[in-house]
Design a protein around this motif. Structure first.
Motif, PDB file in Angstrom:
ATOM      1  N   GLY A  86       0.808  -1.210   0.000  1.00 41.96           N
ATOM      2  CA  GLY A  86       0.000   0.000   0.000  1.00 41.96           C
ATOM      3  C   GLY A  86       0.842   1.261   0.000  1.00 41.96           C
ATOM      4  O   GLY A  86       0.573   2.202  -0.746  1.00 41.96           O
ATOM      5  N   VAL A  87       1.900   1.284   0.814  1.00 38.36           N
ATOM      6  CA  VAL A  87       2.787   2.449   0.842  1.00 38.36           C
ATOM      7  C   VAL A  87       3.485   2.614  -0.505  1.00 38.36           C
ATOM      8  O   VAL A  87       3.606   3.727  -1.023  1.00 38.36           O
ATOM      9  CB  VAL A  87       3.811   2.323   1.996  1.00 38.36           C
ATOM     10  CG1 VAL A  87       4.911   3.358   1.868  1.00 38.36           C
ATOM     11  CG2 VAL A  87       3.108   2.463   3.331  1.00 38.36           C
ATOM     12  N   TRP A  88       3.929   1.510  -1.097  1.00 39.26           N
ATOM     13  CA  TRP A  88       4.601   1.594  -2.398  1.00 39.26           C
ATOM     14  C   TRP A  88       3.655   2.133  -3.468  1.00 39.26           C
ATOM     15  O   TRP A  88       4.052   2.958  -4.288  1.00 39.26           O
ATOM     16  CB  TRP A  88       5.134   0.218  -2.800  1.00 39.26           C
ATOM     17  CG  TRP A  88       5.914   0.249  -4.069  1.00 39.26           C
ATOM     18  CD1 TRP A  88       7.188   0.709  -4.239  1.00 39.26           C
ATOM     19  CD2 TRP A  88       5.471  -0.186  -5.349  1.00 39.26           C
ATOM     20  NE1 TRP A  88       7.555   0.576  -5.549  1.00 39.26           N
ATOM     21  CE2 TRP A  88       6.531   0.032  -6.258  1.00 39.26           C
ATOM     22  CE3 TRP A  88       4.289  -0.747  -5.821  1.00 39.26           C
ATOM     23  CZ2 TRP A  88       6.431  -0.286  -7.602  1.00 39.26           C
ATOM     24  CZ3 TRP A  88       4.192  -1.066  -7.154  1.00 39.26           C
ATOM     25  CH2 TRP A  88       5.260  -0.837  -8.033  1.00 39.26           C
ATOM     26  N   LEU A  89       2.408   1.691  -3.462  1.00 41.91           N
ATOM     27  CA  LEU A  89       1.455   2.170  -4.461  1.00 41.91           C
ATOM     28  C   LEU A  89       1.038   3.621  -4.224  1.00 41.91           C
ATOM     29  O   LEU A  89       0.739   4.339  -5.180  1.00 41.91           O
ATOM     30  CB  LEU A  89       0.220   1.272  -4.502  1.00 41.91           C
ATOM     31  CG  LEU A  89       0.404  -0.066  -5.214  1.00 41.91           C
ATOM     32  CD1 LEU A  89      -0.818  -0.942  -5.013  1.00 41.91           C
ATOM     33  CD2 LEU A  89       0.673   0.150  -6.687  1.00 41.91           C
ATOM     34  N   VAL A  90       1.001   4.056  -2.969  1.00 39.18           N
ATOM     35  CA  VAL A  90       0.654   5.445  -2.688  1.00 39.18           C
ATOM     36  C   VAL A  90       1.724   6.382  -3.250  1.00 39.18           C
ATOM     37  O   VAL A  90       1.431   7.500  -3.660  1.00 39.18           O
ATOM     38  CB  VAL A  90       0.463   5.657  -1.167  1.00 39.18           C
ATOM     39  CG1 VAL A  90       0.472   7.121  -0.786  1.00 39.18           C
ATOM     40  CG2 VAL A  90      -0.840   5.025  -0.720  1.00 39.18           C
ATOM     41  N   MET A  91       2.967   5.922  -3.342  1.00 38.46           N
ATOM     42  CA  MET A  91       4.058   6.745  -3.861  1.00 38.46           C
ATOM     43  C   MET A  91       4.098   6.801  -5.387  1.00 38.46           C
ATOM     44  O   MET A  91       4.912   7.522  -5.950  1.00 38.46           O
ATOM     45  CB  MET A  91       5.407   6.204  -3.362  1.00 38.46           C
ATOM     46  CG  MET A  91       5.537   6.183  -1.887  1.00 38.46           C
ATOM     47  SD  MET A  91       5.553   7.848  -1.249  1.00 38.46           S
ATOM     48  CE  MET A  91       5.777   7.548   0.468  1.00 38.46           C
ATOM     49  N   ARG A  92       3.249   6.070  -6.066  1.00 40.82           N
ATOM     50  CA  ARG A  92       3.253   6.037  -7.526  1.00 40.82           C
ATOM     51  C   ARG A  92       2.625   7.307  -8.107  1.00 40.82           C
ATOM     52  O   ARG A  92       1.844   7.975  -7.427  1.00 40.82           O
ATOM     53  CB  ARG A  92       2.492   4.809  -8.033  1.00 40.82           C
ATOM     54  CG  ARG A  92       2.993   3.489  -7.492  1.00 40.82           C
ATOM     55  CD  ARG A  92       4.387   3.186  -7.881  1.00 40.82           C
ATOM     56  NE  ARG A  92       4.437   3.052  -9.331  1.00 40.82           N
ATOM     57  CZ  ARG A  92       5.540   3.011 -10.035  1.00 40.82           C
ATOM     58  NH1 ARG A  92       6.685   3.110  -9.451  1.00 40.82           N
ATOM     59  NH2 ARG A  92       5.492   2.884 -11.338  1.00 40.82           N
ATOM     60  N   PRO A  93       2.914   7.657  -9.366  1.00 36.55           N
ATOM     61  CA  PRO A  93       2.427   8.930  -9.914  1.00 36.55           C
ATOM     62  C   PRO A  93       1.006   8.895 -10.476  1.00 36.55           C
ATOM     63  O   PRO A  93       0.470   9.935 -10.821  1.00 36.55           O
ATOM     64  CB  PRO A  93       3.432   9.222 -11.031  1.00 36.55           C
ATOM     65  CG  PRO A  93       3.886   7.886 -11.486  1.00 36.55           C
ATOM     66  CD  PRO A  93       3.894   7.032 -10.242  1.00 36.55           C
ATOM     67  N   ARG A  94       0.397   7.754 -10.605  1.00 39.37           N
ATOM     68  CA  ARG A  94      -0.944   7.658 -11.199  1.00 39.37           C
ATOM     69  C   ARG A  94      -1.994   7.599 -10.114  1.00 39.37           C
ATOM     70  O   ARG A  94      -1.814   6.985  -9.058  1.00 39.37           O
ATOM     71  CB  ARG A  94      -1.058   6.406 -12.072  1.00 39.37           C
ATOM     72  CG  ARG A  94      -0.023   6.266 -13.122  1.00 39.37           C
ATOM     73  CD  ARG A  94      -0.415   7.061 -14.291  1.00 39.37           C
ATOM     74  NE  ARG A  94       0.574   6.863 -15.356  1.00 39.37           N
ATOM     75  CZ  ARG A  94       0.407   7.292 -16.561  1.00 39.37           C
ATOM     76  NH1 ARG A  94      -0.675   7.929 -16.883  1.00 39.37           N
ATOM     77  NH2 ARG A  94       1.337   7.106 -17.464  1.00 39.37           N
ATOM     78  N   THR A  95      -3.146   8.219 -10.383  1.00 43.13           N
ATOM     79  CA  THR A  95      -4.183   8.301  -9.362  1.00 43.13           C
ATOM     80  C   THR A  95      -4.811   6.941  -9.056  1.00 43.13           C
ATOM     81  O   THR A  95      -5.146   6.672  -7.908  1.00 43.13           O
ATOM     82  CB  THR A  95      -5.287   9.283  -9.782  1.00 43.13           C
ATOM     83  OG1 THR A  95      -5.771   8.922 -11.071  1.00 43.13           O
ATOM     84  CG2 THR A  95      -4.778  10.691  -9.804  1.00 43.13           C
ATOM     85  N   PHE A  96      -4.963   6.091 -10.057  1.00 43.95           N
ATOM     86  CA  PHE A  96      -5.561   4.778  -9.789  1.00 43.95           C
ATOM     87  C   PHE A  96      -4.670   3.954  -8.863  1.00 43.95           C
ATOM     88  O   PHE A  96      -5.162   3.269  -7.965  1.00 43.95           O
ATOM     89  CB  PHE A  96      -5.811   4.028 -11.098  1.00 43.95           C
ATOM     90  CG  PHE A  96      -6.520   2.726 -10.893  1.00 43.95           C
ATOM     91  CD1 PHE A  96      -7.846   2.695 -10.543  1.00 43.95           C
ATOM     92  CD2 PHE A  96      -5.835   1.517 -11.022  1.00 43.95           C
ATOM     93  CE1 PHE A  96      -8.503   1.496 -10.331  1.00 43.95           C
ATOM     94  CE2 PHE A  96      -6.478   0.321 -10.815  1.00 43.95           C
ATOM     95  CZ  PHE A  96      -7.817   0.307 -10.473  1.00 43.95           C
ATOM     96  N   GLN A  97      -3.359   4.048  -9.055  1.00 42.29           N
ATOM     97  CA  GLN A  97      -2.436   3.321  -8.181  1.00 42.29           C
ATOM     98  C   GLN A  97      -2.486   3.865  -6.757  1.00 42.29           C
ATOM     99  O   GLN A  97      -2.384   3.098  -5.789  1.00 42.29           O
ATOM    100  CB  GLN A  97      -1.025   3.397  -8.742  1.00 42.29           C
ATOM    101  CG  GLN A  97      -0.870   2.658 -10.041  1.00 42.29           C
ATOM    102  CD  GLN A  97       0.460   2.940 -10.716  1.00 42.29           C
ATOM    103  OE1 GLN A  97       1.159   3.893 -10.379  1.00 42.29           O
ATOM    104  NE2 GLN A  97       0.811   2.090 -11.672  1.00 42.29           N
ATOM    105  N   VAL A  98      -2.666   5.168  -6.623  1.00 44.00           N
ATOM    106  CA  VAL A  98      -2.787   5.767  -5.289  1.00 44.00           C
ATOM    107  C   VAL A  98      -4.053   5.265  -4.603  1.00 44.00           C
ATOM    108  O   VAL A  98      -4.040   4.931  -3.416  1.00 44.00           O
ATOM    109  CB  VAL A  98      -2.777   7.311  -5.386  1.00 44.00           C
ATOM    110  CG1 VAL A  98      -3.120   7.944  -4.048  1.00 44.00           C
ATOM    111  CG2 VAL A  98      -1.430   7.802  -5.875  1.00 44.00           C
ATOM    112  N   ILE A  99      -5.148   5.160  -5.338  1.00 46.26           N
ATOM    113  CA  ILE A  99      -6.407   4.680  -4.756  1.00 46.26           C
ATOM    114  C   ILE A  99      -6.279   3.221  -4.315  1.00 46.26           C
ATOM    115  O   ILE A  99      -6.711   2.850  -3.221  1.00 46.26           O
ATOM    116  CB  ILE A  99      -7.563   4.868  -5.751  1.00 46.26           C
ATOM    117  CG1 ILE A  99      -7.857   6.352  -5.923  1.00 46.26           C
ATOM    118  CG2 ILE A  99      -8.813   4.130  -5.291  1.00 46.26           C
ATOM    119  CD1 ILE A  99      -8.829   6.672  -7.016  1.00 46.26           C
ATOM    120  N   ILE A 100      -5.672   2.392  -5.151  1.00 47.64           N
ATOM    121  CA  ILE A 100      -5.466   0.990  -4.771  1.00 47.64           C
ATOM    122  C   ILE A 100      -4.538   0.897  -3.564  1.00 47.64           C
ATOM    123  O   ILE A 100      -4.747   0.073  -2.650  1.00 47.64           O
ATOM    124  CB  ILE A 100      -4.917   0.183  -5.973  1.00 47.64           C
ATOM    125  CG1 ILE A 100      -5.939   0.170  -7.110  1.00 47.64           C
ATOM    126  CG2 ILE A 100      -4.551  -1.235  -5.566  1.00 47.64           C
ATOM    127  CD1 ILE A 100      -7.261  -0.465  -6.756  1.00 47.64           C
TER     128      ILE A 100
END
Length: 114
Positions: free
Chosen positions: A16-30
């Motif tokens: 979850g922390v790794w995906l929150v750091m991603r630049p795309r909004t869908f990845q942040v939501i996941i």
């Protein structure tokens, strides 16, 4: 069993922390969803699950609260699940509106051409 539960909480939290750091909004939501699942598992595990204990009181006996699971963490997790669904739905609506306005799904608001 405790090791598997702790490992799954760690994997969900780390992912979850790794995906929150991603630049795309869908990845942040996941990523936020995975973080909420990790926190829910952690809170649920704090309520302890007694093995071999009766789920209800037997007729004519006095109940000892030490032999039963604590219902407060279960209620907290159920409430957190409902709030998590509502927050995810709100994030998806905001993501769709942002994508319509900017033409892209980057977190910083950059469109396709930038």
């Amino acid at each position: 069993m405790e090791f598997i539960l702790a490992l799954s909480i760690g994997v969900l939290g780390g992912s979850g922390v790794w995906l929150v750091m991603r630049p795309r909004t869908f990845q942040v939501i996941i990523g936020l969803s995975l973080l909420s699942y990790a926190v829910n598992l952690f809170i649920f595990s704090m309520g302890r699950f007694p093995i071999g204990a009766p789920p209800v009181l037997e007729p004519g006996t006095a109940g000892d609260p030490a032999h039963f699971a604590d219902p407060v963490p279960q209620a907290l997790v159920l409430t957190a699940i409902v709030i998590g669904f509502a927050t995810t739905a709100l994030f998806l609506v905001v993501m769709l509106a942002s994508r319509g306005l900017t033409g892209g799904d980057h977190v910083d608001g950059r469109g396709r051409d930038e």
